[in-house]
Design an enzyme around this catalytic site. Structure first.
Site, PDB file in Angstrom:
ATOM      1  N   PHE A  35       0.807  -1.231   0.000  1.00  0.00           N
ATOM      2  CA  PHE A  35       0.000   0.000   0.000  1.00  0.00           C
ATOM      3  C   PHE A  35       0.836   1.275   0.000  1.00  0.00           C
ATOM      4  O   PHE A  35       0.418   2.290   0.580  1.00  0.00           O
ATOM      5  CB  PHE A  35      -0.978   0.005   1.175  1.00  0.00           C
ATOM      6  CG  PHE A  35      -1.645  -1.316   1.418  1.00  0.00           C
ATOM      7  CD1 PHE A  35      -2.266  -1.986   0.381  1.00  0.00           C
ATOM      8  CD2 PHE A  35      -1.617  -1.916   2.659  1.00  0.00           C
ATOM      9  CE1 PHE A  35      -2.865  -3.230   0.585  1.00  0.00           C
ATOM     10  CE2 PHE A  35      -2.206  -3.160   2.880  1.00  0.00           C
ATOM     11  CZ  PHE A  35      -2.839  -3.816   1.837  1.00  0.00           C
ATOM     12  N   CYS A  36       2.009   1.256  -0.628  1.00  0.00           N
ATOM     13  CA  CYS A  36       2.892   2.435  -0.652  1.00  0.00           C
ATOM     14  C   CYS A  36       3.146   2.947   0.766  1.00  0.00           C
ATOM     15  O   CYS A  36       3.257   4.152   0.996  1.00  0.00           O
ATOM     16  CB  CYS A  36       2.314   3.541  -1.528  1.00  0.00           C
ATOM     17  SG  CYS A  36       2.216   3.099  -3.272  1.00  0.00           S
ATOM     18  N   ALA A  37       3.223   1.999   1.693  1.00  0.00           N
ATOM     19  CA  ALA A  37       3.529   2.311   3.093  1.00  0.00           C
ATOM     20  C   ALA A  37       4.342   1.148   3.638  1.00  0.00           C
ATOM     21  O   ALA A  37       3.983   0.535   4.646  1.00  0.00           O
ATOM     22  CB  ALA A  37       2.255   2.529   3.897  1.00  0.00           C
TER      23      ALA A  37
END
Length: 459
Positions: A375-377
């Site tokens: 999740f781009c995290a």
């Protein structure tokens, strides 16, 4: 910040009409089904109201700030009125500026380019990459993931108290996690930042579509968000807040629109007088349709009654969490615990399943669109999964046949346009997949887990 559903009956608020609500998709097991879009955290479907407003304006499209003709003047008025609409939606202060950008990522990179040269930046490892990574030219302090809202405030206070030498500082924090959906203590963090002479920027990409955001009430210095998460089409975003650092910085992009006057010097060079308004950082022909779509979405959410929208979404959150809790193999990811207030964003893993395999089965066999990956995290998901920061893993399925090993998670997200049936189908699908297994064979192709079209169904 807290979410309350007191004195509000969720049943009085129906889902808002969105584009794509009648789209049907094929199932690998045969037949078709209405698509259940449960990936709002990546991109929410555009509100029908927004699309209708844009379609009504489209014949009158004209170049903004660049023409004497009627359509150009009309478009310029629409563009600047949209700026005022967004300022009102965000509760901006009288001297705040609203700058239109391409996205939250673009907004935070703009701010990163405008901070003073000796500015210290403080950012939690829990941030989305859009707010974790733009500060490459600054001295950055990365803060460990807190396990309670109070610990988040204490961690920030200690870090700010330890900075030496004393100088300009900026805190960057999310309003609602794009992984867990949990609300962060924004007001308390803003108070801590200001008590130590620092400023604070709020990444509201996941907060603004789900919960009212008021700059003055939260007492933050800037807010950034994206149109495509606020039920508007792609390609537009907002950075709103204090003007001084933005006015003092070189334009984010150099070009037409950012300059008030350009003149040749006697020595052959060029002198430029840059705008001090928001136009300073809006060089080039602006995305007037994207800007108008954001303003339309702001109006639509306000007129629908944000309190009622929040109340209905909280009812859906409770239903999803209760349904997942009935499946022992499912582990919901959380920083702050079960009692933490949150928006309609929930991530989980399933024991015995690779997350990409599970998400692929939801899509292929049930017509449900969710997100799998990090999740781009990446630092946050690794922390929540208890994996070593050096463990291999990226967004997507591992190579080879789908198996249990996975450093990824599954995310279901929903909002103002989600019908009850999508939630019910999702919970039924999770239960059936865990209890009975997938009905089709899957393989990895270009990093994605996909149905193996060369095999027959298992049922």
């Amino acid at each position: 910040m807290s979410v309350s559903t007191a004195a509000i009956d969720p049943s009085v608020c129906a889902p808002l009409p969105v584009l794509g609500q009648d789209v049907t998709v094929p199932l690998v097991t045969g037949g078709e089904v209405t698509y259940a879009a449960l990936d709002y955290a990546a991109s929410a479907p555009a509100l029908q109201r927004v699309w209708d407003d844009v379609a009504a304006y489209a014949p009158y499209y004209g170049s903004v700030h660049r023409g004497a003709g009627y359509l150009s003047q009309l478009s310029t008025d629409l563009f600047e009125n949209s700026r005022r609409t967004v300022a009102e939606f965000l509760g901006c202060r009288a001297d705040d500026q609203v700058v239109f950008t391409r996205s939250t990522t673009d907004s935070l990179n703009l701010l990163a380019a405008a901070i003073p040269a000796d500015c210290r930046v403080f950012v939690y490892e829990t941030e989305h990459h859009a707010s974790l990574l733009p500060w490459r030219d600054a001295q950055v302090t990365y803060l460990d993931a807190p396990r309670t809202p109070g610990q988040a405030v204490e961690t920030l206070e200690r870090a700010l108290a330890d900075r030496d030498p004393y100088g300009p500082a900026l805190v960057c924090v999310t309003g609602a996690s794009n992984v867990t959906g949990e609300l962060w203590p924004v007001q308390e963090l803003a108070a801590a930042a200001h008590a130590h002479g620092a400023r604070i920027v709020l990444d509201a990409a996941q907060l603004a579509p789900h919960h009212p955001v008021d700059i003055a009430e939260l007492d933050v210095d800037w807010v950034a968000f994206s149109g495509h998460k606020l039920y508007a089409p792609f390609g537009s975003g907002v950075l709103a807040g204090r003007a001084d650092w933005l006015q003092a910085a070189e334009p984010y992009l150099a070009g037409g629109g950012a300059s008030r006057k350009v003149a040749r010097r006697a020595d052959g060079g060029v002198d430029v007088d840059w705008h001090t308004t928001a136009a300073r950082h809006e060089a080039g022909s602006p995305n007037v349709i994207g800007v108008y779509s954001i303003a339309s979405a702001c109006k639509a959410l306000t007129e629908a009654g944000f309190d009622s929208l929040v109340a209905r979404e909280q009812e859906l959150v409770g239903r999803v969490r209760a349904g997942l809790a009935e499946v022992p193999e499912v582990k919901v990811l959380s920083l702050f615990g079960d009692d933490a207030p949150r928006v309609g964003v929930i991530s989980f893993v399933v024991r015995g399943w690779n997350s990409s395999h599970f998400a692929a089965a939801l899509s292929a066999e049930y017509g449900i669109g969710v997100r799998d990956g990090l999740f781009c995290a990446h630092p946050l998901v690794r922390t929540l999964l208890g994996s070593d920061p050096q463990d291999p893993g990226e967004c997507g399925a591992p190579e080879g046949e789908p198996g249990e090993r996975s450093l990824n998670a599954i995310r279901v997200s929903f909002g103002a346009g989600t019908p009850d049936e999508h939630i019910e189908r999702f919970l039924r699908a999770v239960t059936e997949l865990v209890r009975e297994g997938a009905r089709w064979k899957y393989r990895t192709e270009d990093g994605r887990c996909v149905p193996d079209r060369g095999t027959a169904a298992q049922v």
